[in-house]
Design a protein around this motif. Structure first.
Motif, short mmCIF file in Angstrom:
data_model
loop_
_atom_site.label_atom_id
_atom_site.label_comp_id
_atom_site.label_asym_id
_atom_site.label_seq_id
_atom_site.Cartn_x
_atom_site.Cartn_y
_atom_site.Cartn_z
N ILE A 1 42.46 71.72 45.25
CA ILE A 1 41.00 71.80 45.26
C ILE A 1 40.46 70.78 44.27
CG2 ILE A 1 38.98 73.24 44.75
CD1 ILE A 1 40.35 74.10 47.27
N VAL A 2 39.79 69.76 44.79
CA VAL A 2 39.19 68.74 43.93
C VAL A 2 37.81 68.38 44.47
CG1 VAL A 2 41.39 67.75 43.18
CG2 VAL A 2 40.29 66.89 45.25
N PRO A 3 36.91 67.98 43.61
CA PRO A 3 35.58 67.58 44.09
C PRO A 3 35.63 66.26 44.83
CG PRO A 3 35.77 67.23 41.72
CD PRO A 3 37.02 67.93 42.15
N VAL A 4 34.74 66.11 45.79
CA VAL A 4 34.63 64.90 46.58
C VAL A 4 33.31 64.21 46.23
CG1 VAL A 4 34.48 63.92 48.90
CG2 VAL A 4 36.04 65.83 48.45
N TYR A 5 33.38 62.94 45.88
CA TYR A 5 32.21 62.18 45.46
C TYR A 5 31.75 61.27 46.60
CZ TYR A 5 33.39 63.66 40.71
OH TYR A 5 33.66 64.41 39.60
N SER A 6 30.44 61.22 46.80
CA SER A 6 29.90 60.37 47.87
C SER A 6 28.42 60.12 47.57
CB SER A 6 30.06 61.06 49.23
OG SER A 6 29.32 62.26 49.28
N THR A 7 27.73 59.50 48.54
CA THR A 7 26.27 59.35 48.45
C THR A 7 25.65 60.01 49.67
OG1 THR A 7 26.37 57.21 49.56
CG2 THR A 7 26.39 57.20 47.15
N VAL A 8 24.39 60.40 49.52
CA VAL A 8 23.68 61.06 50.61
C VAL A 8 22.23 60.58 50.58
CG1 VAL A 8 23.08 63.06 49.17
CG2 VAL A 8 23.17 63.30 51.67
N ASN A 9 21.60 60.46 51.74
CA ASN A 9 20.19 60.10 51.82
C ASN A 9 19.33 61.35 51.75
OD1 ASN A 9 20.56 57.31 52.03
ND2 ASN A 9 20.91 57.46 54.25
N VAL A 10 18.26 61.27 50.96
CA VAL A 10 17.35 62.40 50.82
C VAL A 10 15.95 61.98 51.26
CG1 VAL A 10 18.68 63.45 48.95
CG2 VAL A 10 16.84 61.85 48.40
N ASN A 11 15.22 62.93 51.83
CA ASN A 11 13.84 62.72 52.25
C ASN A 11 12.93 63.66 51.49
OD1 ASN A 11 14.54 60.80 54.33
ND2 ASN A 11 15.37 62.57 55.48
N LYS A 12 11.64 63.52 51.74
CA LYS A 12 10.68 64.40 51.09
C LYS A 12 10.97 65.85 51.45
CE LYS A 12 5.69 65.11 50.57
NZ LYS A 12 4.35 64.62 50.95
N VAL A 13 11.28 66.10 52.70
CA VAL A 13 11.68 67.43 53.16
C VAL A 13 12.93 67.26 54.00
CG1 VAL A 13 11.04 69.46 54.52
CG2 VAL A 13 9.29 68.28 53.15
N PHE A 14 13.95 68.03 53.68
CA PHE A 14 15.18 67.96 54.48
C PHE A 14 15.96 69.27 54.36
CE2 PHE A 14 16.44 66.54 50.27
CZ PHE A 14 17.73 67.03 50.08
N ASP A 15 16.85 69.47 55.31
CA ASP A 15 17.74 70.62 55.29
C ASP A 15 19.10 70.18 54.77
OD1 ASP A 15 15.95 72.50 56.33
OD2 ASP A 15 16.36 71.85 58.39
N TYR A 16 19.63 70.97 53.84
CA TYR A 16 20.97 70.66 53.36
C TYR A 16 21.96 71.68 53.92
CZ TYR A 16 25.16 69.94 50.74
OH TYR A 16 26.48 69.72 50.44
N PRO A 17 22.95 71.24 54.70
CA PRO A 17 23.95 72.16 55.25
C PRO A 17 25.07 72.39 54.24
CG PRO A 17 24.29 69.96 56.13
CD PRO A 17 23.12 69.87 55.20
N ALA A 18 24.98 73.47 53.47
CA ALA A 18 25.99 73.75 52.45
C ALA A 18 27.29 74.17 53.12
CB ALA A 18 25.49 74.86 51.53
N PRO A 19 28.40 73.48 52.84
CA PRO A 19 29.68 73.86 53.45
C PRO A 19 30.11 75.26 53.04
CG PRO A 19 29.80 71.67 52.45
CD PRO A 19 28.52 72.30 51.99
N ALA A 20 30.99 75.84 53.82
CA ALA A 20 31.52 77.16 53.49
C ALA A 20 32.24 77.10 52.14
CB ALA A 20 32.48 77.62 54.58
N MET A 21 32.07 78.16 51.35
CA MET A 21 32.73 78.32 50.04
C MET A 21 32.63 77.03 49.23
SD MET A 21 33.92 80.86 48.46
CE MET A 21 33.97 81.93 49.92
N SER A 22 31.41 76.71 48.82
CA SER A 22 31.20 75.40 48.20
C SER A 22 30.17 75.42 47.09
CB SER A 22 30.75 74.39 49.26
OG SER A 22 29.45 74.69 49.71
#
Length: 665
Positions: free
Chosen positions: A631-652
């Motif tokens: 189990i290790v963290p994964v680093y990345s980038t993500v685009n964000v908007n003024k309003v958006f939905d974030y799909p939180a992964p299972a057990m995260s």
């Protein structure tokens, strides 16, 4: 005259029209201004020191762990009071290779220092092909790396008429010499001898061998071996890889030296800070309450230095003049072992507490500031926090002594924030009494401790919502969810979002315990497991690091929306005012992905590309020394908007850090 009157009336009407226009428009201007002010200040100010670390010498966390000393029982001070099968020569082996012979014994008549009474005496009666000496395997083994240098030192004195030649070496289990140096013990007074050893090969089971090669008699003490590559290359320093992991967490504070270690196993075993500063040969070694030995090589100077090195506030915890209620082996059973310092010793003890503050903060010209300066730190350490007591049973004896210490420190050092204690549990008699004592004395902060099952944390996300803001602030000094699986860590992450939401009343928090050495654990739930060469970072460590490296000092409601009836979700939004960054945290402790809605309309001038860290996986997954990357963290980038939905992964746990183009939001 009429013309002048008309001009005057015209000016009057014009003035009235301007006034009317002013009063019609100005409220709108005020309203807009207030609206803008309200919009930019909707964040609630929270503690800038919310997440830190707690270090206690449990599970061999100091000697054999973070403290980089490689020799075990270096000063021959182990004894049956540590463990019934230990003695002054434990972990030392008398060696007479190749037909040499003599004797080895321990004496106390003329020690290096009264605080360090035992020393070894070698009588070299016949030197064969090698010599007479001693061998030490360290803490199970000594790991060396090819090309690395190791700093050897020992105190020795000549007891016979002629100088004694001594060979110092590092040897493999088969006796192969991989590093060697020679010294000559040539004075009848105690003298410190040093040598540098360079490893010609790597080996994970090395021993230090000291062989006298001249007939005669010598005394040895404080036999030490350090890697030169300690953390920041400091002498008497810390194991570099472990220390770096803690530095990488960027904790806002470090609490030390305990824990139950602080108030000790009986009055004679209380941790007295003065015994842990100064030259190591003058420090007082003693039994560790957790069933082994503490050299005090990692003492108050080293704790403060490490805090300064990594930018963390030091938070020393001193005994409240009472010993642990579980002294004498009564751990967690009723508290029959608490003993209190006699009242006629209290003024001396109170002065000891005041002396600590002078040692840490006083000028180099002050009595105790001079001792700090002599150790190599002329500038003050800028101590701000002091804990008094740890998980104490709140007896009348405790209450009287705590108040005496608290009143004296507050009177002389009002700049110091004093932290009290509420016992070892989240509720109950001691918890209630501890809070009463703190509230009645206006103690700034009180230390809460609790270890619970993951479900407790998930069921108590709102614990601090209803805390009275007029009462003392909270330091959650010790907490964990009784396990090192991902599910435990995610439960803790959910709880930590509640700590952020209540960061105005919860001022500090630290997971416990921090370190645990393989085969030497007294506590099952720990953050970092290690042996002499390997390290395993638990999911709990990754969660703590994701919070400690993404702290804020303002909390924002209504940025992340979720179904309030869905207890598997938790979230928080904080701002780091130093950088202007907006930090979003999402926790999903269910076994399916779930969405949370984000509305960033409160903020302006943010970048659309944000840094993202995700820790997720199977709920029962855990890391081990053999498999540290499950189990290790994964680093990345993500685009964000003024309003958006974030799909939180299972057990995260997800952290999204959004950069602001301008610090104004």
């Amino acid at each position: 005259m009429e013309k002048n009157r008309n001009i005057s009336q015209s000016k009057k009407y014009k003035y009235m029209r301007l006034c009317l226009l002013y009063f019609l428009i100005f409220p709108t201007i005020i309203s807009v201004g207030q609206s803008q002010t309200k919009k930019t200040e909707t964040g609630k100010k929270i503690s800038p020191y919310l997440f830190g670390l707690f270090f206690e010498d449990i599970n061999y966390a100091a000697d054999g762990g973070l403290y980089a000393e490689l020799i075990q029982n270096r000063s021959f001070e182990y004894s049956p009071t540590d463990r019934t099968d230990w003695h002054s020569l434990s972990f030392w082996e008398y060696t007479t290779p190749r037909y040499s012979y003599g004797s080895l014994n321990v004496e106390t008549s003329t020690p290096v220092h009264p605080n360090n009474p035992h020393y070894a005496v070698l009588n070299i009666e016949h030197v064969g092909e090698a010599g007479v000496g001693v061998k030490n395997h360290g803490f199970e083994n000594i790991v060396i790396k090819q090309g690395d240098k190791y700093s050897f030192s020992m105190f020795a004195r000549q007891l016979s008429s002629s100088p004694i030649a001594v060979t110092i070496s590092l040897q493999t289990p088969k006796g192969k010499v991989v590093a060697e140096s020679k010294i000559n013990v040539n004075t009848k007074d105690w003298n410190k001898y040093t040598a540098s050893l360079t490893a010609s090969a790597s080996n994970d089971s090395t021993s230090l061998v000291i062989l006298a090669t001249t007939k005669g008699k010598i005394a040895l003490d404080v036999v030490s071996l350090f890697p030169e590559k300690t953390f920041l290359n400091r002498q008497n320093g810390l194991r570099a890889d472990l220390a770096q992991l803690l530095a990488d967490m960027k904790p806002s504070f470090i609490r030390f030296p305990g824990g139950c270690l602080t108030h000790g196993d009986g009055l004679g075993n209380m941790y007295r800070w003065k015994n842990t500063v100064g030259p190591i040969e003058q420090r007082v070694e003693q039994k560790n309450i957790w069933g082994y030995h503490q050299t005090a090589g990692l003492g108050y100077y080293e704790y403060f230095q490490f805090c300064e090195d990594i930018g963390a506030k030091p938070l020393p915890v001193l005994p409240a003049a009472v010993s642990c209620q579980n002294s004498g082996g009564t751990w967690r059973i009723g508290g029959t072992g608490q003993k209190a310092l006699p009242m006629d010793e209290m003024q001396e003890y109170i002065q000891e507490v005041l002396d600590l503050i002078e040692w840490a903060n006083g000028p180099a010209t002050s009595t105790w500031g001079a001792k700090r300066a002599a150790a190599g730190h002329p500038q003050p350490f800028n101590l701000e926090f002091v804990g008094i007591g740890n998980e104490d049973k709140i007896t009348p004896e405790f209450e009287a002594r705590f108040k005496m210490i608290y009143d004296a420190v507050r009177a002389k050092h009002p700049e110091i924030t004093i932290i009290g204690t509420s016992g070892p549990f989240s509720d109950g008699e001691d918890f209630d009494k501890g809070w009463t004592v703190a509230s009645n004395s206006n103690v700034p902060m009180i230390d809460e401790h609790y270890y619970k099952e993951p479900k407790w944390f998930l069921s108590n996300l709102n614990r601090y919502d209803a805390y009275d803001r007029k009462k003392p602030g909270v330091y959650l000094g010790e907490y964990a969810s009784w396990g090192n699986k991902l599910y435990n860590a995610i439960a803790e992450a959910a709880y930590m979002t509640g700590l952020e939401r209540n960061g105005d009343i919860v001022r500090m928090a630290s997971y416990a315990p921090l370190l645990a050495k393989k085969n030497h654990t007294q506590w099952n739930t720990d953050m970092i497991f290690f042996d002499n060469s390997k390290i395993s970072l638990t999911p709990n460590y990754h969660v703590q690091k994701m919070f400690t490296t993404n702290q804020g000092d303002y909390y924002y409601d209504n940025v992340i929306a979720q179904n309030v009836k869905d207890t598997t979700l938790a979230a928080s939004c904080v701002k780091d005012s130093k950088t202007g960054d907006i930090i979003l945290k999402f926790v999903n402790n269910s076994n399916v992905a779930k969405s949370m809605k984000v509305n960033l309309s409160t903020f302006k001038n943010y970048m659309s590309s944000a840094a993202q860290i995700v820790l997720s996986g199977n709920a029962n997954a855990e890391n081990t020394l053999e498999h540290p990357q499950n189990i290790v963290p994964v680093y990345s980038t993500v685009n964000v908007n003024k309003v958006f939905d974030y799909p939180a992964p299972a057990m995260s746990l997800t952290v999204i850090r959004i950069k602001i183009l301008s610090k104004k939001i």
